[in-house]
Design an enzyme around this catalytic site. Structure first.
Site, short mmCIF file in Angstrom:
data_model
loop_
_atom_site.label_atom_id
_atom_site.label_comp_id
_atom_site.label_asym_id
_atom_site.label_seq_id
_atom_site.Cartn_x
_atom_site.Cartn_y
_atom_site.Cartn_z
CB VAL A 110 11.01 -7.40 6.91
CG1 VAL A 110 10.91 -6.13 8.02
CG2 VAL A 110 9.59 -7.88 6.65
CG HIS A 126 10.19 -0.76 8.43
ND1 HIS A 126 9.13 -0.38 7.52
CD2 HIS A 126 10.38 0.58 9.04
CE1 HIS A 126 8.80 0.93 7.69
NE2 HIS A 126 9.51 1.42 8.40
CB CYS A 160 15.14 -13.37 32.30
SG CYS A 160 15.19 -13.05 30.59
CB SER A 199 1.74 3.65 -0.01
OG SER A 199 1.89 3.19 1.20
P1 OAD Z 1 2.47 -0.33 0.77
O1 OAD Z 1 1.36 -1.78 0.65
O2 OAD Z 1 1.94 0.54 1.50
O3 OAD Z 1 2.60 0.23 -0.65
C1 OAD Z 1 3.04 -0.62 -1.50
C2 OAD Z 1 3.15 0.24 -2.67
O4 OAD Z 1 3.78 -0.48 -3.83
C3 OAD Z 1 1.70 0.88 -3.29
O5 OAD Z 1 2.08 2.20 -3.54
C4 OAD Z 1 1.63 0.13 -4.82
O6 OAD Z 1 0.92 1.12 -5.81
C5 OAD Z 1 2.97 -0.08 -5.18
N1 OAD Z 1 3.07 -1.32 -6.10
C6 OAD Z 1 2.61 -2.34 -6.16
N2 OAD Z 1 3.14 -3.15 -7.04
C7 OAD Z 1 4.08 -2.75 -7.66
C8 OAD Z 1 5.02 -2.91 -8.67
N3 OAD Z 1 4.82 -4.09 -9.34
N4 OAD Z 1 6.25 -2.14 -8.87
C9 OAD Z 1 6.08 -1.01 -8.12
N5 OAD Z 1 5.33 -0.64 -7.06
C10 OAD Z 1 4.10 -1.44 -7.02
O7 OAD Z 1 3.83 -0.75 1.14
P2 OAD Z 1 4.86 0.25 1.85
O8 OAD Z 1 5.00 1.30 1.32
O9 OAD Z 1 6.47 -0.60 1.89
O10 OAD Z 1 6.11 -1.59 8.05
O11 OAD Z 1 4.43 0.11 3.40
C11 OAD Z 1 5.38 0.69 4.43
C12 OAD Z 1 5.41 -0.18 5.52
O12 OAD Z 1 4.15 -0.24 6.16
C13 OAD Z 1 6.00 -1.29 5.61
O13 OAD Z 1 7.43 -1.41 5.56
C14 OAD Z 1 5.54 -2.11 6.69
C15 OAD Z 1 3.78 -1.81 6.68
O14 OAD Z 1 3.15 -1.58 7.89
C16 OAD Z 1 6.35 -2.54 8.95
O15 OAD Z 1 6.02 -3.57 8.85
C17 OAD Z 1 6.95 -1.99 10.02
#
Ligand code: OAD
Length: 258
Positions: A110, A126, A160, A199
């Site tokens: 976001v 999102h 509202c 992740s």
């Molecule tokens: P996560 O915090 O679940 O995962 C982040 C991923 O990035 C992990 O697998 C890390 O290993 C990886 N990571 C960390 N540093 C990195 C780097 N320098 N280069 C590449 N990868 C790296 O975040 P998301 O998968 O984005 O939703 O989470 C999904 C959703 O969960 C988000 O959009 C949010 C959250 O709740 C909402 O807010 C609706």
């Protein structure tokens, strides 16, 4: 993991060739792509937002109904932090590639950093931290009809009583249907799928790489850690996004010609 990618050649070189020759590249990004810009991820054990804050108190419609000011102030704080960071080399590499490759870029983030790096037409599944929307309003809610509220409370419609809220998707809410459909269609059409910094734990976004794989796309993951999506991947590059994407997305033919 599908082992065919390791039959010959170095994984990075092979992945780079697939991308350079892709007819339609589908890209899914998550919080990890912005980590090197200084935006915290969600699930990192030490620095992740969900390790420090309870999402049920801050990122659900129920939390907003219970304490709108708390939620509003938390998002304002995140907004201020993200406004201070810059896109990194991974965001810029994707934006540059879009100029000479057919690409659909879908993000769970976001933070708006893809657009700030110059990517056009980004599908923000999102939502966006910098946008607001009226919570189920009367249809006439607008900034002209805001009633005075205490500092740190969300603006409220005079007609509202609806409140303004961040235009992000909270737990328990549906994703924007049209965007999700476009993303699913693009995943099914792509011949190469690149997944960066997620992740793979949050659906339906996490299902997009498997849709691509089921339709025959080669799947490449960039993530320094293992993820829930590794089983769908032909190649996993266990590297950080800002260091890896500039290498991965450099066109080998152009590099050879220059
Ligand atoms: P996560 O915090 O679940 O995962 C982040 C991923 O990035 C992990 O697998 C890390 O290993 C990886 N990571 C960390 N540093 C990195 C780097 N320098 N280069 C590449 N990868 C790296 O975040 P998301 O998968 O984005 O939703 O989470 C999904 C959703 O969960 C988000 O959009 C949010 C959250 O709740 C909402 O807010 C609706």
């Amino acid at each position: 993991m599908n082992q065919r990618a390791f039959a010959d050649g170095q994984p990075l070189t092979r992945a780079r060739d697939w991308i350079a020759n892709a007819r339609h590249l589908f890209v899914l990004t998550g919080a990890g792509i912005s980590a090197e810009s200084g935006v915290p991820t969600f699930r990192d054990a030490q620095t992740g937002l969900w390790a420090r804050y309870d999402p049920m108190q801050l990122a659900t419609p129920e939390a907003f109904a219970r304490d709108p000011g708390l939620v509003w102030r938390w998002y304002s704080h995140r907004r201020e932090r993200v406004a201070q960071v810059e896109p990194n080399a991974a965001h810029f590499a994707l934006a540059a590639l879009q100029k000479h490759r057919r690409m659909t870029l879908v993000t769970q983030n976001v933070d708006g950093l893809h657009a700030r790096a110059g990517s056009a037409g980004v599908i923000e599944l999102h939502g966006n931290l910098f946008a607001d929307r009226w919570q189920h309003g009367c249809g006439r809610c607008a900034s002209q009809v805001v009633m005075p509220v205490a500092e740190g409370e969300p603006p409220q419609c005079k007609l509202c009583g609806a409140r303004l809220r961040p235009a992000v998707v909270w737990f328990g809410e549906s994703l924007p249907e049209a965007d999700l459909r476009v993303a699913q269609k693009a995943a099914a059409d792509a011949d190469v799928c690149l997944v960066v910094g997620t992740s793979g734990m949050v659906y339906p976004a996490a299902a997009l790489p498997s849709i691509a794989a089921e339709h025959g796309a080669r799947v490449i993951i960039v993530n320094p850690e293992r993820s829930d999506l590794d089983h769908d991947a032909d190649i996993v590059l266990y590297r950080k996004a800002a260091e890896c994407l500039p290498l991965l997305l450099a066109n080998p033919f152009e590099a050879a010609a220059s």
